[in-house]
Design a protein around this motif. Sequence first.
Motif, PDB file in Angstrom:
ATOM      1  N   ILE B   8      79.854   8.498  16.543  1.00 19.95           N
ATOM      2  CA  ILE B   8      78.508   8.144  16.780  1.00 19.95           C
ATOM      3  C   ILE B   8      78.192   7.152  15.809  1.00 19.95           C
ATOM      4  CG2 ILE B   8      76.292   9.427  16.476  1.00 19.95           C
ATOM      5  CD1 ILE B   8      77.750  11.904  16.935  1.00 19.95           C
ATOM      6  N   GLY B   9      77.794   6.095  16.142  1.00 16.53           N
ATOM      7  CA  GLY B   9      77.458   4.946  15.222  1.00 16.53           C
ATOM      8  C   GLY B   9      78.514   3.946  15.169  1.00 16.53           C
ATOM      9  N   LEU B  10      77.924   2.776  15.516  1.00 12.24           N
ATOM     10  CA  LEU B  10      79.034   1.664  16.193  1.00 12.24           C
ATOM     11  C   LEU B  10      78.600   0.563  15.262  1.00 12.24           C
ATOM     12  CD1 LEU B  10      78.890   1.757  19.877  1.00 12.24           C
ATOM     13  CD2 LEU B  10      80.737   2.249  18.298  1.00 12.24           C
ATOM     14  N   GLY B  11      78.162   0.614  13.831  1.00  6.66           N
ATOM     15  CA  GLY B  11      78.289  -0.333  12.843  1.00  6.66           C
ATOM     16  C   GLY B  11      79.589  -0.728  12.380  1.00  6.66           C
ATOM     17  N   TYR B  12      79.515  -1.152  11.001  1.00  9.32           N
ATOM     18  CA  TYR B  12      80.925  -1.700  10.602  1.00  9.32           C
ATOM     19  C   TYR B  12      81.845  -0.885  10.394  1.00  9.32           C
ATOM     20  CZ  TYR B  12      84.464  -2.755   6.908  1.00  9.32           C
ATOM     21  OH  TYR B  12      85.746  -2.878   6.476  1.00  9.32           O
ATOM     22  N   ILE B  13      81.635   0.604  10.125  1.00  7.79           N
ATOM     23  CA  ILE B  13      82.837   1.569  10.119  1.00  7.79           C
ATOM     24  C   ILE B  13      83.262   2.313  11.206  1.00  7.79           C
ATOM     25  CG2 ILE B  13      83.319   3.929   9.016  1.00  7.79           C
ATOM     26  CD1 ILE B  13      82.263   3.218   6.362  1.00  7.79           C
ATOM     27  N   GLY B  14      82.118   2.205  12.192  1.00  7.37           N
ATOM     28  CA  GLY B  14      82.316   3.054  13.477  1.00  7.37           C
ATOM     29  C   GLY B  14      83.250   1.873  14.393  1.00  7.37           C
ATOM     30  N   THR B  15      82.827   0.494  14.363  1.00  6.01           N
ATOM     31  CA  THR B  15      83.616  -0.558  15.098  1.00  6.01           C
ATOM     32  C   THR B  15      85.239  -0.618  14.449  1.00  6.01           C
ATOM     33  OG1 THR B  15      81.582  -1.575  15.120  1.00  6.01           O
ATOM     34  CG2 THR B  15      83.563  -2.820  15.620  1.00  6.01           C
ATOM     35  N   THR B  16      85.346  -0.263  13.019  1.00  8.35           N
ATOM     36  CA  THR B  16      86.710  -0.304  12.287  1.00  8.35           C
ATOM     37  C   THR B  16      87.430   0.662  13.028  1.00  8.35           C
ATOM     38  OG1 THR B  16      85.747  -1.333  10.515  1.00  8.35           O
ATOM     39  CG2 THR B  16      87.782  -0.335  10.379  1.00  8.35           C
ATOM     40  N   ILE B  17      86.794   2.013  13.114  1.00 13.23           N
ATOM     41  CA  ILE B  17      87.795   2.914  13.717  1.00 13.23           C
ATOM     42  C   ILE B  17      87.909   2.700  15.133  1.00 13.23           C
ATOM     43  CG2 ILE B  17      87.288   5.282  14.325  1.00 13.23           C
ATOM     44  CD1 ILE B  17      85.428   5.661  11.829  1.00 13.23           C
ATOM     45  N   LEU B  18      86.817   2.150  15.982  1.00  9.90           N
ATOM     46  CA  LEU B  18      87.240   2.004  17.432  1.00  9.90           C
ATOM     47  C   LEU B  18      88.340   1.125  17.326  1.00  9.90           C
ATOM     48  CD1 LEU B  18      86.114   2.118  20.285  1.00  9.90           C
ATOM     49  CD2 LEU B  18      84.536   0.072  19.966  1.00  9.90           C
ATOM     50  N   ASN B  19      88.216   0.095  16.769  1.00 11.74           N
ATOM     51  CA  ASN B  19      89.222  -1.008  16.787  1.00 11.74           C
ATOM     52  C   ASN B  19      90.631  -0.457  16.500  1.00 11.74           C
ATOM     53  OD1 ASN B  19      87.570  -2.916  17.786  1.00 11.74           O
ATOM     54  ND2 ASN B  19      87.197  -3.828  15.912  1.00 11.74           N
ATOM     55  N   ALA B  20      90.723   0.129  15.301  1.00 12.84           N
ATOM     56  CA  ALA B  20      92.116   0.795  14.625  1.00 12.84           C
ATOM     57  C   ALA B  20      92.704   1.570  15.796  1.00 12.84           C
ATOM     58  CB  ALA B  20      91.763   1.702  13.533  1.00 12.84           C
ATOM     59  N   VAL B  21      91.658   2.651  16.224  1.00 15.73           N
ATOM     60  CA  VAL B  21      92.381   3.546  17.133  1.00 15.73           C
ATOM     61  C   VAL B  21      92.832   3.140  18.698  1.00 15.73           C
ATOM     62  CG1 VAL B  21      92.119   5.810  18.508  1.00 15.73           C
ATOM     63  CG2 VAL B  21      91.141   5.459  16.293  1.00 15.73           C
ATOM     64  N   SER B  22      91.906   2.157  19.131  1.00 16.87           N
ATOM     65  CA  SER B  22      92.496   1.422  20.537  1.00 16.87           C
ATOM     66  C   SER B  22      93.489   0.465  20.422  1.00 16.87           C
ATOM     67  CB  SER B  22      91.131   0.516  20.820  1.00 16.87           C
ATOM     68  OG  SER B  22      89.946   1.220  20.827  1.00 16.87           O
ATOM     69  N   GLU B  23      93.661  -0.521  19.099  1.00 18.58           N
ATOM     70  CA  GLU B  23      94.667  -1.277  19.234  1.00 18.58           C
ATOM     71  C   GLU B  23      96.093  -0.595  18.780  1.00 18.58           C
ATOM     72  OE1 GLU B  23      93.121  -4.165  16.094  1.00 18.58           O
ATOM     73  OE2 GLU B  23      91.501  -4.698  17.224  1.00 18.58           O
ATOM     74  N   GLU B  24      95.883   0.389  18.158  1.00 23.57           N
ATOM     75  CA  GLU B  24      97.076   1.059  17.457  1.00 23.57           C
ATOM     76  C   GLU B  24      97.904   1.632  18.718  1.00 23.57           C
ATOM     77  OE1 GLU B  24      97.924   4.157  14.734  1.00 23.57           O
ATOM     78  OE2 GLU B  24      96.985   2.716  13.507  1.00 23.57           O
ATOM     79  N   ALA B  25      97.173   1.950  19.697  1.00 24.11           N
ATOM     80  CA  ALA B  25      97.836   2.673  20.848  1.00 24.11           C
ATOM     81  C   ALA B  25      98.438   3.980  20.257  1.00 24.11           C
ATOM     82  CB  ALA B  25      98.865   1.907  21.622  1.00 24.11           C
ATOM     83  N   ASN B  26      97.672   4.601  19.397  1.00 22.33           N
ATOM     84  CA  ASN B  26      97.966   5.928  18.749  1.00 22.33           C
ATOM     85  C   ASN B  26      98.213   6.846  19.759  1.00 22.33           C
ATOM     86  OD1 ASN B  26      97.991   8.488  17.441  1.00 22.33           O
ATOM     87  ND2 ASN B  26      97.410   7.211  15.543  1.00 22.33           N
ATOM     88  N   GLU B  27      99.388   7.563  19.982  1.00 20.71           N
ATOM     89  CA  GLU B  27      99.805   8.610  20.865  1.00 20.71           C
ATOM     90  C   GLU B  27      99.128   9.942  20.791  1.00 20.71           C
ATOM     91  OE1 GLU B  27     104.052   9.185  20.923  1.00 20.71           O
ATOM     92  OE2 GLU B  27     104.345   7.019  21.032  1.00 20.71           O
ATOM     93  N   ASN B  28      98.578  10.029  19.436  1.00 18.24           N
ATOM     94  CA  ASN B  28      97.997  11.316  19.334  1.00 18.24           C
ATOM     95  C   ASN B  28      96.357  11.327  19.454  1.00 18.24           C
ATOM     96  OD1 ASN B  28     100.341  12.339  18.838  1.00 18.24           O
ATOM     97  ND2 ASN B  28     100.359  11.342  16.758  1.00 18.24           N
ATOM     98  N   LEU B  29      95.840  10.085  19.197  1.00 18.85           N
ATOM     99  CA  LEU B  29      94.186   9.959  19.220  1.00 18.85           C
ATOM    100  C   LEU B  29      93.805   8.965  20.253  1.00 18.85           C
ATOM    101  CD1 LEU B  29      93.804   9.147  15.383  1.00 18.85           C
ATOM    102  CD2 LEU B  29      93.286  11.161  16.509  1.00 18.85           C
ATOM    103  N   THR B  30      92.718   9.267  20.782  1.00 19.90           N
ATOM    104  CA  THR B  30      92.077   8.336  21.752  1.00 19.90           C
ATOM    105  C   THR B  30      90.518   8.341  21.529  1.00 19.90           C
ATOM    106  OG1 THR B  30      92.011   7.474  24.072  1.00 19.90           O
ATOM    107  CG2 THR B  30      91.775   9.897  23.679  1.00 19.90           C
ATOM    108  N   ILE B  31      89.768   7.080  21.782  1.00 22.96           N
ATOM    109  CA  ILE B  31      88.337   7.261  21.692  1.00 22.96           C
ATOM    110  C   ILE B  31      87.862   7.696  23.039  1.00 22.96           C
ATOM    111  CG2 ILE B  31      86.209   5.976  21.387  1.00 22.96           C
ATOM    112  CD1 ILE B  31      87.927   5.896  18.677  1.00 22.96           C
ATOM    113  N   GLN B  32      87.211   8.976  23.126  1.00 20.54           N
ATOM    114  CA  GLN B  32      86.719   9.460  24.465  1.00 20.54           C
ATOM    115  C   GLN B  32      85.305   9.087  24.743  1.00 20.54           C
ATOM    116  OE1 GLN B  32      88.563  11.262  26.643  1.00 20.54           O
ATOM    117  NE2 GLN B  32      86.600  12.204  27.580  1.00 20.54           N
ATOM    118  N   ALA B  33      84.639   9.085  23.703  1.00 24.05           N
ATOM    119  CA  ALA B  33      82.980   8.625  23.937  1.00 24.05           C
ATOM    120  C   ALA B  33      82.478   8.054  22.838  1.00 24.05           C
ATOM    121  CB  ALA B  33      82.295   9.888  24.227  1.00 24.05           C
ATOM    122  N   VAL B  34      81.383   7.159  22.834  1.00 25.38           N
ATOM    123  CA  VAL B  34      80.573   6.829  21.870  1.00 25.38           C
ATOM    124  C   VAL B  34      79.085   6.794  21.951  1.00 25.38           C
ATOM    125  CG1 VAL B  34      82.459   4.745  21.321  1.00 25.38           C
ATOM    126  CG2 VAL B  34      80.640   4.446  22.829  1.00 25.38           C
TER     127      VAL B  34
END
Lengths: 263, 263
Positions: B8-34
């Motif tokens: 919830i919230g796509l400001g600086y920190i939200g976008t940072t989290i979105l990018n970190a989780v998306s780019e890292e191809a983390n096997e345990n985490l995924t962004i489901q909804a924003v």
Amino acid sequence: MIKKIGLIGLGYIGTTILNAVSEEANENLTIQAVYDIDNVKMKDVAEKHPSIRLMQHVTDFQDCDIVVECAVQQVVAEVFDEIIKSDKYFVPMSIGAFISLPGLFSKYQKLAEIKKKNIILPSGAIGGFDCVETIKLVGIKSAKLQTRKPNRAFRNNSYIESNNIKLNEHSPVVIFKGNAKLAATYFPRSINVAARLALSTLGPEKTLVEIIADPSISKNIHAIEIESEVGKYTFLFENNPSPTNPKTSWLAALSAIYAIKSI
Amino acid sequence: MIKKIGLIGLGYIGTTILNAVSEEANENLTIQAVYDIDNVKMKDVAEKHPSIRLMQHVTDFQDCDIVVECAVQQVVAEVFDEIIKSDKYFVPMSIGAFISLPGLFSKYQKLAEIKKKNIILPSGAIGGFDCVETIKLVGIKSAKLQTRKPNRAFRNNSYIESNNIKLNEHSPVVIFKGNAKLAATYFPRSINVAARLALSTLGPEKTLVEIIADPSISKNIHAIEIESEVGKYTFLFENNPSPTNPKTSWLAALSAIYAIKSI
């Protein structure tokens, strides 16, 4: 769901955990089984806590969810592989094992992230690992531990004797400067703190340790300094001794209980 | 098992989290909804990440395991009850809400321990909460935060203006001394750090805050001092600004990612 604890080692910290979990009637934790090489201690537990199973050997923890080691370093090596094969949580108190025992540090470092999560390292007589782990997302440039203890803590230390280091009754003396691995070799009583920092930062070779004999203090004081692109972090821990065991920093004993509760 | 994040919230920190989780191809985490009130930002996510669901309102997170709030304080209050009713994890970034919004602090304090475990408080621009939580097993006598910021951080602050406080171009000036609750009222930009410490220690009334305008520094520096029977603990955080958002301490942004990964 109740988490079942297997407790290896019934010394001061083991007994503290046993009492804390038993007395608190914690709804989520129970002591399932215990092990100690001392049969008198085992018998004592059997009498006071008849529901606790007595383990036959150090890896006899098949019915436990959490294995807590508060024995000696060698036990960490003996149970490590068996733990890793399972989904159990492991709380090792003798963290110095990861520095002292050949291969155990690299074995830990090579674990997949998900497996590492099952190894809960108590913060011991220090802390700040939430900050350290956060910084690590970017990287750590330097990690340094400065340990100050009263002169009496270094009585009969063979490194001090063989290097002819003279302690001073009036002012602090730096008696060691080097990496965590060497510090662990020469100052076994400082090993867990140095290993704990090394494990979370730059490893035993690159984590720096300075040890000071300070005649003006009566307790153990640890200072951590971390440098990173993210910032500079300095943590000072002035630890009082445990009321029931003056040899141990109270924080270290409590950190075992906190580590278990955080699972 | 993959943990699904609702952001919830796509400001600086939200976008940072979105990018970190998306780019890292983390096997345990995924962004489901924003979710964001800004439709342009939502559309942007829809284009770049078509697999991410767009939430219709702030509590539209039924298919998520972790709800991360990086919006504004009011959102914390809006989602809190809905989160508590479920087994979802909650990572609130606007921790100041627990000080500023009536009732939210006591609501948090009254949660059962097991429910509290599902609320993961990022350590923000500070840390050492492993040590703090460990000390709390015995008790905390005093908790103090000293925040030093460059003079420019206090430009147009109404408390300074109405109290006719003069900043000095050559030496530091203590511009506020009081509890965390008052600090939050008069210095909204220092609120998350004060709230984070208050939440883990003595609460908004008894946690002390000192704010200093220091012309000699160019970054934000936070010092924490905790006194307890267990010992005395002093932590110093000299935070560099984030490379992509100079207004935010880098550590604070990273702490959100660390908080999510620690689940």
